[in-house]
Write a protein that holds these residues in place. Structure first.
Motif, PDB file in Angstrom:
ATOM      1  N   SER A  82      61.469-109.651  99.406  1.00 16.77           N
ATOM      2  CA  SER A  82      60.457-110.915  98.724  1.00 16.77           C
ATOM      3  C   SER A  82      60.812-111.916  98.144  1.00 16.77           C
ATOM      4  O   SER A  82      62.419-111.709  97.697  1.00 16.77           O
ATOM      5  CB  SER A  82      59.807-110.263  98.023  1.00 16.77           C
ATOM      6  OG  SER A  82      59.809-109.658  96.895  1.00 16.77           O
ATOM      7  N   ALA A  83      60.048-112.780  97.934  1.00 20.46           N
ATOM      8  CA  ALA A  83      60.995-114.111  97.626  1.00 20.46           C
ATOM      9  C   ALA A  83      61.397-113.501  95.531  1.00 20.46           C
ATOM     10  O   ALA A  83      62.363-113.779  95.570  1.00 20.46           O
ATOM     11  CB  ALA A  83      60.083-115.214  97.495  1.00 20.46           C
ATOM     12  N   SER A  84      60.613-113.473  95.224  1.00 19.95           N
ATOM     13  CA  SER A  84      60.356-113.277  93.938  1.00 19.95           C
ATOM     14  C   SER A  84      61.411-112.092  93.788  1.00 19.95           C
ATOM     15  O   SER A  84      61.669-112.237  93.047  1.00 19.95           O
ATOM     16  CB  SER A  84      58.551-112.277  93.139  1.00 19.95           C
ATOM     17  OG  SER A  84      58.255-110.504  94.734  1.00 19.95           O
ATOM     18  N   PHE A 109      55.427-122.730  93.885  1.00 22.97           N
ATOM     19  CA  PHE A 109      54.735-121.399  94.428  1.00 22.97           C
ATOM     20  C   PHE A 109      55.251-119.943  92.665  1.00 22.97           C
ATOM     21  O   PHE A 109      55.924-120.179  92.335  1.00 22.97           O
ATOM     22  CB  PHE A 109      55.601-120.656  95.491  1.00 22.97           C
ATOM     23  CG  PHE A 109      54.482-119.584  96.156  1.00 22.97           C
ATOM     24  CD1 PHE A 109      53.456-119.661  97.005  1.00 22.97           C
ATOM     25  CD2 PHE A 109      55.392-118.183  95.721  1.00 22.97           C
ATOM     26  CE1 PHE A 109      52.868-118.102  97.398  1.00 22.97           C
ATOM     27  CE2 PHE A 109      54.455-116.894  96.090  1.00 22.97           C
ATOM     28  CZ  PHE A 109      53.837-117.650  97.447  1.00 22.97           C
ATOM     29  N   SER A 111      55.493-116.986  92.937  1.00 19.38           N
ATOM     30  CA  SER A 111      56.584-115.997  92.386  1.00 19.38           C
ATOM     31  C   SER A 111      58.317-116.552  91.640  1.00 19.38           C
ATOM     32  O   SER A 111      58.582-116.388  91.119  1.00 19.38           O
ATOM     33  CB  SER A 111      57.163-115.357  93.494  1.00 19.38           C
ATOM     34  OG  SER A 111      55.779-114.601  94.225  1.00 19.38           O
ATOM     35  N   TRP A 160      55.283-126.447  98.669  1.00 16.84           N
ATOM     36  CA  TRP A 160      54.452-125.511  99.789  1.00 16.84           C
ATOM     37  C   TRP A 160      53.405-125.743  99.761  1.00 16.84           C
ATOM     38  O   TRP A 160      52.035-125.564 100.400  1.00 16.84           O
ATOM     39  CB  TRP A 160      54.318-123.789  99.103  1.00 16.84           C
ATOM     40  CG  TRP A 160      53.851-124.106  97.617  1.00 16.84           C
ATOM     41  CD1 TRP A 160      53.320-124.106  96.680  1.00 16.84           C
ATOM     42  CD2 TRP A 160      53.043-122.862  97.958  1.00 16.84           C
ATOM     43  NE1 TRP A 160      52.958-123.943  95.538  1.00 16.84           N
ATOM     44  CE2 TRP A 160      51.792-123.084  96.124  1.00 16.84           C
ATOM     45  CE3 TRP A 160      51.576-122.169  98.855  1.00 16.84           C
ATOM     46  CZ2 TRP A 160      50.381-122.805  96.035  1.00 16.84           C
ATOM     47  CZ3 TRP A 160      50.757-122.103  97.836  1.00 16.84           C
ATOM     48  CH2 TRP A 160      50.599-121.856  96.957  1.00 16.84           C
ATOM     49  N   THR A 187      61.649-120.269 101.299  1.00 20.67           N
ATOM     50  CA  THR A 187      61.138-119.901 102.255  1.00 20.67           C
ATOM     51  C   THR A 187      59.468-120.724 103.047  1.00 20.67           C
ATOM     52  O   THR A 187      59.245-120.317 104.237  1.00 20.67           O
ATOM     53  CB  THR A 187      59.385-119.218 101.242  1.00 20.67           C
ATOM     54  OG1 THR A 187      60.643-118.285 100.430  1.00 20.67           O
ATOM     55  CG2 THR A 187      58.518-118.322 102.077  1.00 20.67           C
ATOM     56  N   GLN A 188      59.545-122.116 103.045  1.00 18.53           N
ATOM     57  CA  GLN A 188      58.695-122.634 103.570  1.00 18.53           C
ATOM     58  C   GLN A 188      59.670-123.726 104.169  1.00 18.53           C
ATOM     59  O   GLN A 188      58.931-124.589 104.327  1.00 18.53           O
ATOM     60  CB  GLN A 188      57.450-123.360 102.542  1.00 18.53           C
ATOM     61  CG  GLN A 188      56.864-122.075 101.572  1.00 18.53           C
ATOM     62  CD  GLN A 188      55.168-121.851 102.854  1.00 18.53           C
ATOM     63  OE1 GLN A 188      55.377-122.376 103.961  1.00 18.53           O
ATOM     64  NE2 GLN A 188      54.726-121.241 102.539  1.00 18.53           N
ATOM     65  N   TYR A 210      58.028-114.210 106.503  1.00 20.12           N
ATOM     66  CA  TYR A 210      57.506-114.293 107.694  1.00 20.12           C
ATOM     67  C   TYR A 210      56.705-115.188 107.871  1.00 20.12           C
ATOM     68  O   TYR A 210      55.620-115.533 108.265  1.00 20.12           O
ATOM     69  CB  TYR A 210      56.302-113.052 107.235  1.00 20.12           C
ATOM     70  CG  TYR A 210      55.657-113.317 105.673  1.00 20.12           C
ATOM     71  CD1 TYR A 210      56.711-113.559 104.149  1.00 20.12           C
ATOM     72  CD2 TYR A 210      54.343-114.044 105.583  1.00 20.12           C
ATOM     73  CE1 TYR A 210      55.726-113.419 102.925  1.00 20.12           C
ATOM     74  CE2 TYR A 210      54.014-115.141 104.255  1.00 20.12           C
ATOM     75  CZ  TYR A 210      54.217-114.484 103.120  1.00 20.12           C
ATOM     76  OH  TYR A 210      53.727-114.875 102.354  1.00 20.12           O
ATOM     77  N   LYS A 211      57.307-116.311 107.442  1.00 22.81           N
ATOM     78  CA  LYS A 211      56.852-117.358 107.471  1.00 22.81           C
ATOM     79  C   LYS A 211      57.565-117.977 108.863  1.00 22.81           C
ATOM     80  O   LYS A 211      57.305-118.189 109.916  1.00 22.81           O
ATOM     81  CB  LYS A 211      56.460-118.501 106.077  1.00 22.81           C
ATOM     82  CG  LYS A 211      55.649-117.683 105.338  1.00 22.81           C
ATOM     83  CD  LYS A 211      55.330-118.253 104.240  1.00 22.81           C
ATOM     84  CE  LYS A 211      54.564-117.845 102.842  1.00 22.81           C
ATOM     85  NZ  LYS A 211      53.679-117.423 102.800  1.00 22.81           N
TER      86      LYS A 211
HETATM   87  C1  LIG Z   1      57.049-121.045  98.434  1.00 25.18           C
HETATM   88  C2  LIG Z   1      57.249-120.057  98.713  1.00 25.18           C
HETATM   89  N1  LIG Z   1      57.409-118.989  98.440  1.00 25.18           N
HETATM   90  C3  LIG Z   1      57.792-117.550  98.200  1.00 25.18           C
HETATM   91  C4  LIG Z   1      56.240-117.104  98.760  1.00 25.18           C
HETATM   92  C5  LIG Z   1      55.797-115.418  98.850  1.00 25.18           C
HETATM   93  O1  LIG Z   1      56.925-115.338  97.710  1.00 25.18           O
HETATM   94  P1  LIG Z   1      56.819-113.807  97.373  1.00 25.18           P
HETATM   95  O2  LIG Z   1      57.600-113.540  98.689  1.00 25.18           O
HETATM   96  O3  LIG Z   1      57.475-113.632  96.466  1.00 25.18           O
HETATM   97  O4  LIG Z   1      55.144-112.842  98.304  1.00 25.18           O
HETATM   98  C6  LIG Z   1      55.042-118.334  99.937  1.00 25.18           C
HETATM   99  C7  LIG Z   1      54.264-117.278  99.972  1.00 25.18           C
HETATM  100  O5  LIG Z   1      53.148-118.476 100.322  1.00 25.18           O
HETATM  101  C8  LIG Z   1      55.472-119.274  99.546  1.00 25.18           C
HETATM  102  O6  LIG Z   1      54.887-120.547  99.698  1.00 25.18           O
END
Ligand SMILES: Cc1ncc(COP(=O)(O)O)c(C=O)c1O
Length: 380
Positions: A82-84, A109, A111, A160, A187-188, A210-211
């Protein structure tokens, strides 16, 4: 200008009567990714078909493909869920002390906010939020707050909620001037908005897969600049240690890690279902080319913004917005229940903050956009 990529809907399992304009929420998987993922999970029914070498082959392939996409080497990439998780690695390793600042954007976002609040709370530092600029120019607003007090700038490439664009080359240069680290959540953006890594020079760059990477859920990627690759991982997993490919000798415990950023890989990274699906997606993105994807989506979105303007909906001006990403605002806010009303008619978008977020990809066609405006014209 790059040539436009023709509609790629055939590569996806999208029914004709579904207008899915919500890649920023979650992309659909390619049919090929679904097939490889399904084959992968079926292998677990027959574990004798999974060899020790399989714990490495696909991980290395995914690492290498992501490196190619971002302009790094495989040595610089860790596999994360995950990003987090990637942001937590950055927070655990960047020097930070009492009185220092972490810079984030208004409405960033979560996270990429909670991680830094936690770090600041534990150290006596402070999270400083750049307010949403009235003129839409995030870059100028960030540069105005980026001074010697900032130790970490934790930023996206575009916002985002509405695609507001940040000039990361300019921000990276200022970070180096004031001695701040730069952590990017791509991520975006990554996959649909090319990033010049050599010019931006971030310390860490994370991307959930996943995006815009069109991959499965729970497989993301973290770029770690070479100067941070001897840092401390979040987990002490067996496979991250030197010699882990020799399964018979795993109890010859090793202090040394696998080379490069591999020590930061998540535990059980060698997922026989997720990795083949993620690899298929990255291969396809590289075949299309990020610049061509970006150009094609920007042209699609220019048409959407123009039609939306006729309904009184406004997007950020194109020079301040990522081309692949549109957030549409109405002067009085979106009418209650708009996304639900659209979904009832099989048109899928998101509401984020006060923006109706419309994020098509190469699988969308003109009919999808007509369906969107058909419902909007009746609803507004
Ligand atoms: C900018 C951004 N970062 C991260 C995520 C996902 O975060 P994580 O992978 O921590 O669930 C999203 C999901 O919408 C997002 O929009």
């Amino acid at each position: 200008m790059e040539a436009q990529i023709p509609c790629q809907r055939d590569l996806f399992d999208l029914p004709d009567d579904v207008a899915y304009l919500n890649c920023a929420y979650m992309s659909p998987l390619l049919k090929r990714a679904v097939q490889l993922g399904a084959e992968g999970i079926a292998r677990k029914a027959r574990p004798w078909t999974i060899s020790p070498a399989d714990f490495f082959t696909d991980s290395e392939r995914a690492r290498g493909l992501f490196a190619e996409l971002v302009g790094a080497t495989a040595e610089d990439i860790a596999l994360v869920p995950s990003a987090s998780y990637g942001l937590a690695i950055a927070a655990a390793n960047l020097p930070f002390a009492e009185g220092r600042r972490i810079l984030v954007l208004a409405d960033q976002f979560p996270s990429n906010v909670y991680t830094w609040r936690e770090l600041a709370a534990g150290t006596g530092g402070e999270v400083v939020t750049v307010a949403r600029p009235a003129d839409g120019d995030w870059t100028a607003a960030i540069l105005a707050r980026l001074d010697q007090r900032v130790a970490i700038a934790a930023l996206p490439h575009c916002h985002w909620t509405d695609g507001g664009l940040i000039d990361l080359v300019a921000v990276g240069a200022r970070c180096r001037e004031v001695g701040s680290a730069l952590v990017i959540d791509a991520t975006q953006s990554l996959g649909a908005l090319p990033l010049d890594l050599a010019a931006v020079r971030p310390d860490y760059l994370v991307c959930a897969g996943y995006k815009w990477l069109l991959g499965p859920y729970s497989l993301g990627y973290l770029y770690i600049a070479p100067r941070h690759q001897d840092g401390r991982p979040l987990e002490q997993n067996w496979i991250a240690r030197a010699g882990s490919d020799d399964f018979a000798r795993l109890i010859d415990y090793q202090d040394r890690y696998q080379p490069g950023a591999r020590r930061f890989d998540m535990g059980e990274r060698s997922n026989v279902a997720l990795l083949p699906a993620g690899i298929a997606a990255l291969e396809q993105l590289l075949r299309w080319g990020q610049a061509a994807i970006a150009g094609t989506l920007a042209a699609r979105n220019a048409g959407i913004v123009e039609r939306a303007a006729a309904l009184g909906m406004r997007a950020i001006p194109v020079h301040l917005r990522a081309g692949h990403f549109v957030g549409l605002r109405l002067p009085g806010g979106a009418p209650a229940g708009l996304p639900e009303r659209l979904a009832k008619e099989q048109v899928y978008v998101s509401l984020r903050g006060d923006s109706v977020r419309v994020t098509p990809h190469l699988y969308n066609n003109d009919a999808d956009v007509d369906r969107l405006f058909g419902v909007l014209e009746r609803a507004l």
